[in-house]
Write a protein that holds these residues in place. Sequence first.
Motif, PDB file in Angstrom:
ATOM      1  N   SER A  70       1.026  -1.263  -0.158  1.00 42.11           N
ATOM      2  CA  SER A  70       0.028   0.053   0.009  1.00 42.11           C
ATOM      3  C   SER A  70       0.664   1.496   0.120  1.00 42.11           C
ATOM      4  CB  SER A  70      -0.814   0.008   0.974  1.00 42.11           C
ATOM      5  OG  SER A  70      -1.527   1.145   1.225  1.00 42.11           O
ATOM      6  N   GLY A  71       0.675   2.229  -0.963  1.00 42.56           N
ATOM      7  CA  GLY A  71       1.498   3.261  -0.998  1.00 42.56           C
ATOM      8  C   GLY A  71       0.495   4.583  -0.828  1.00 42.56           C
ATOM      9  N   ARG A  72       1.322   5.745  -0.755  1.00 41.99           N
ATOM     10  CA  ARG A  72       0.967   7.011  -0.820  1.00 41.99           C
ATOM     11  C   ARG A  72       1.484   8.089  -1.768  1.00 41.99           C
ATOM     12  NH1 ARG A  72       2.107  12.036   1.271  1.00 41.99           N
ATOM     13  NH2 ARG A  72       3.731  11.378   2.455  1.00 41.99           N
ATOM     14  N   ILE A  73       0.851   8.610  -2.662  1.00 40.75           N
ATOM     15  CA  ILE A  73       1.298   9.224  -3.746  1.00 40.75           C
ATOM     16  C   ILE A  73       1.979  10.624  -3.046  1.00 40.75           C
ATOM     17  CG2 ILE A  73       0.682  10.701  -5.578  1.00 40.75           C
ATOM     18  CD1 ILE A  73      -1.513   8.884  -6.452  1.00 40.75           C
ATOM     19  N   THR A  74       3.307  10.798  -3.353  1.00 33.45           N
ATOM     20  CA  THR A  74       4.139  12.111  -3.046  1.00 33.45           C
ATOM     21  C   THR A  74       4.275  13.033  -4.440  1.00 33.45           C
ATOM     22  OG1 THR A  74       5.884  10.728  -3.425  1.00 33.45           O
ATOM     23  CG2 THR A  74       4.954  10.940  -1.084  1.00 33.45           C
ATOM     24  N   ALA A  75       4.233  12.570  -5.449  1.00 39.62           N
ATOM     25  CA  ALA A  75       4.383  13.229  -6.529  1.00 39.62           C
ATOM     26  C   ALA A  75       3.917  12.509  -7.920  1.00 39.62           C
ATOM     27  CB  ALA A  75       5.954  13.676  -6.801  1.00 39.62           C
ATOM     28  N   ARG A  76       3.557  13.350  -8.977  1.00 41.68           N
ATOM     29  CA  ARG A  76       3.282  12.832 -10.260  1.00 41.68           C
ATOM     30  C   ARG A  76       4.701  12.899 -11.086  1.00 41.68           C
ATOM     31  NH1 ARG A  76      -1.259  12.781 -13.909  1.00 41.68           N
ATOM     32  NH2 ARG A  76      -2.308  13.425 -12.545  1.00 41.68           N
ATOM     33  N   LEU A  77       4.907  11.540 -11.541  1.00 39.67           N
ATOM     34  CA  LEU A  77       6.334  11.217 -12.276  1.00 39.67           C
ATOM     35  C   LEU A  77       6.001  11.673 -13.835  1.00 39.67           C
ATOM     36  CD1 LEU A  77       7.661   7.806 -10.941  1.00 39.67           C
ATOM     37  CD2 LEU A  77       8.405  10.324 -10.447  1.00 39.67           C
ATOM     38  N   GLY A  78       4.984  11.593 -14.481  1.00 39.97           N
ATOM     39  CA  GLY A  78       4.874  11.490 -15.873  1.00 39.97           C
ATOM     40  C   GLY A  78       4.138  10.592 -16.540  1.00 39.97           C
ATOM     41  N   ARG A  85      12.191   3.751 -17.261  1.00 39.04           N
ATOM     42  CA  ARG A  85      13.493   4.206 -16.685  1.00 39.04           C
ATOM     43  C   ARG A  85      13.712   5.615 -16.789  1.00 39.04           C
ATOM     44  NH1 ARG A  85      14.862  -0.382 -20.435  1.00 39.04           N
ATOM     45  NH2 ARG A  85      15.482   0.929 -22.087  1.00 39.04           N
ATOM     46  N   ARG A  86      13.169   6.416 -17.747  1.00 40.93           N
ATOM     47  CA  ARG A  86      13.027   7.894 -17.714  1.00 40.93           C
ATOM     48  C   ARG A  86      12.269   8.070 -16.289  1.00 40.93           C
ATOM     49  NH1 ARG A  86      12.605   7.109 -23.278  1.00 40.93           N
ATOM     50  NH2 ARG A  86      10.387   7.498 -23.170  1.00 40.93           N
ATOM     51  N   LEU A  87      11.136   7.372 -16.053  1.00 41.22           N
ATOM     52  CA  LEU A  87      10.422   8.064 -14.813  1.00 41.22           C
ATOM     53  C   LEU A  87      11.320   7.749 -13.561  1.00 41.22           C
ATOM     54  CD1 LEU A  87       6.837   6.570 -15.849  1.00 41.22           C
ATOM     55  CD2 LEU A  87       7.631   9.055 -15.991  1.00 41.22           C
ATOM     56  N   VAL A  88      12.114   6.887 -13.607  1.00 43.89           N
ATOM     57  CA  VAL A  88      12.735   6.219 -12.436  1.00 43.89           C
ATOM     58  C   VAL A  88      13.856   7.514 -12.241  1.00 43.89           C
ATOM     59  CG1 VAL A  88      14.544   4.949 -11.614  1.00 43.89           C
ATOM     60  CG2 VAL A  88      12.411   4.100 -12.449  1.00 43.89           C
ATOM     61  N   ALA A  89      14.694   8.141 -13.466  1.00 44.53           N
ATOM     62  CA  ALA A  89      15.399   9.243 -13.316  1.00 44.53           C
ATOM     63  C   ALA A  89      14.674  10.434 -12.712  1.00 44.53           C
ATOM     64  CB  ALA A  89      16.050   9.344 -14.633  1.00 44.53           C
ATOM     65  N   ARG A  90      13.596  10.450 -13.086  1.00 46.79           N
ATOM     66  CA  ARG A  90      12.702  11.587 -12.437  1.00 46.79           C
ATOM     67  C   ARG A  90      12.565  11.562 -11.202  1.00 46.79           C
ATOM     68  NH1 ARG A  90      11.971  16.388 -11.319  1.00 46.79           N
ATOM     69  NH2 ARG A  90       9.714  17.123 -10.852  1.00 46.79           N
ATOM     70  N   ALA A  91      12.101  10.428 -10.648  1.00 47.63           N
ATOM     71  CA  ALA A  91      12.025  10.042  -9.242  1.00 47.63           C
ATOM     72  C   ALA A  91      13.283  10.428  -8.421  1.00 47.63           C
ATOM     73  CB  ALA A  91      11.470   8.593  -9.220  1.00 47.63           C
ATOM     74  N   ALA A  92      14.172   9.810  -8.995  1.00 49.71           N
ATOM     75  CA  ALA A  92      15.519  10.026  -8.060  1.00 49.71           C
ATOM     76  C   ALA A  92      15.805  11.744  -8.035  1.00 49.71           C
ATOM     77  CB  ALA A  92      16.619   9.234  -9.162  1.00 49.71           C
ATOM     78  N   PHE A 119       3.043   7.724 -10.966  1.00 48.71           N
ATOM     79  CA  PHE A 119       2.965   8.452  -9.774  1.00 48.71           C
ATOM     80  C   PHE A 119       4.237   7.881  -8.804  1.00 48.71           C
ATOM     81  CE2 PHE A 119      -1.082   8.690 -11.127  1.00 48.71           C
ATOM     82  CZ  PHE A 119      -1.427  10.236 -11.267  1.00 48.71           C
ATOM     83  N   LEU A 120       4.948   8.814  -7.982  1.00 44.55           N
ATOM     84  CA  LEU A 120       5.886   8.369  -7.126  1.00 44.55           C
ATOM     85  C   LEU A 120       5.054   8.091  -5.891  1.00 44.55           C
ATOM     86  CD1 LEU A 120       8.700   7.860  -6.203  1.00 44.55           C
ATOM     87  CD2 LEU A 120       8.854  10.430  -5.656  1.00 44.55           C
ATOM     88  N   MET A 121       5.233   7.151  -4.945  1.00 47.14           N
ATOM     89  CA  MET A 121       4.550   6.790  -3.838  1.00 47.14           C
ATOM     90  C   MET A 121       5.562   6.486  -2.746  1.00 47.14           C
ATOM     91  SD  MET A 121       1.587   4.440  -5.004  1.00 47.14           S
ATOM     92  CE  MET A 121       0.757   4.486  -6.954  1.00 47.14           C
ATOM     93  N   GLU A 122       5.261   6.526  -1.374  1.00 42.51           N
ATOM     94  CA  GLU A 122       6.013   5.983  -0.290  1.00 42.51           C
ATOM     95  C   GLU A 122       5.390   4.934   0.088  1.00 42.51           C
ATOM     96  OE1 GLU A 122       6.631   9.245   2.724  1.00 42.51           O
ATOM     97  OE2 GLU A 122       4.450   9.146   3.258  1.00 42.51           O
ATOM     98  N   MET A 123       5.879   3.932   0.755  1.00 38.38           N
ATOM     99  CA  MET A 123       5.387   2.713   1.306  1.00 38.38           C
ATOM    100  C   MET A 123       4.658   3.003   2.494  1.00 38.38           C
ATOM    101  SD  MET A 123       6.957  -0.879   2.370  1.00 38.38           S
ATOM    102  CE  MET A 123       6.155  -1.906   3.460  1.00 38.38           C
ATOM    103  N   THR A 144      19.076   2.670  -7.513  1.00 36.88           N
ATOM    104  CA  THR A 144      20.324   2.881  -8.477  1.00 36.88           C
ATOM    105  C   THR A 144      20.528   1.706  -9.233  1.00 36.88           C
ATOM    106  OG1 THR A 144      21.645   1.738  -6.587  1.00 36.88           O
ATOM    107  CG2 THR A 144      21.530   4.280  -6.719  1.00 36.88           C
ATOM    108  N   GLU A 145      19.659   0.396  -8.943  1.00 38.38           N
ATOM    109  CA  GLU A 145      19.954  -0.651  -9.855  1.00 38.38           C
ATOM    110  C   GLU A 145      18.621  -0.738 -10.724  1.00 38.38           C
ATOM    111  OE1 GLU A 145      20.170  -4.090  -7.395  1.00 38.38           O
ATOM    112  OE2 GLU A 145      22.098  -2.866  -6.232  1.00 38.38           O
ATOM    113  N   LEU A 146      17.462   0.065 -10.610  1.00 44.02           N
ATOM    114  CA  LEU A 146      16.497   0.084 -11.339  1.00 44.02           C
ATOM    115  C   LEU A 146      16.561   0.248 -12.968  1.00 44.02           C
ATOM    116  CD1 LEU A 146      13.551   1.605  -9.436  1.00 44.02           C
ATOM    117  CD2 LEU A 146      13.810  -0.826 -10.130  1.00 44.02           C
ATOM    118  N   PRO A 147      17.408   1.116 -13.478  1.00 40.07           N
ATOM    119  CA  PRO A 147      17.700   1.512 -14.617  1.00 40.07           C
ATOM    120  C   PRO A 147      18.020   0.147 -15.469  1.00 40.07           C
ATOM    121  CG  PRO A 147      18.333   3.355 -13.485  1.00 40.07           C
ATOM    122  CD  PRO A 147      18.257   2.130 -12.524  1.00 40.07           C
TER     123      PRO A 147
END
Length: 156
Positions: free
Chosen positions: A77-85, A142-149, A105-109, A130-133
């Motif tokens: 279960s997550g809570r949205i913290t930002a829109r990633l794209g 992968r572009r969304l993960v870079a934005r999340a970072a 969306f970026l979420m925190e657990m 760091t290993e996701l890409p």
Amino acid sequence: MPTPLPLVPGLRPQRMDETSAGGLVVRTEDGVASAAIIGRLDRRGRLRWSLPKGHLEAGETEEEAAIREVEEETGISGRITARLGSVEYSFAASGRRIHKCVHHFLMEMVSGELSDADIEVSEVAWVRLTELPGRLAYAGERRLVARAAEILAENV
């Protein structure tokens, strides 16, 4: 479900638009950020790692669908913290050309335990950000993960 139309030489397949939502749910343990990802078998039987996502149900917002799909596909279960794209792509299925737009969306657990109980999911895993890409199968994700970072680094 309507009967798929057969492909007729010289005719363009019917185009359909689909909208889905999902997310990158992150947890931090001992100062290390990890994300829950899912593995699905493709048509050739290869395991493809991706972010959890799925169709919006009737009356559901993108945000509601993202939270629901992440929980259904990962057990988290997550809570949205930002829109990633969004990621857009097209594919053919059942004699139709599908144009799909997936809002992420970026979420925190918040709670839960990682689970591959969803029938559409073959495997689930926590993977360091760091290993996701190197693990994700699709460039758009992968572009969304870079934005999340970037977002996570701004909030440290």
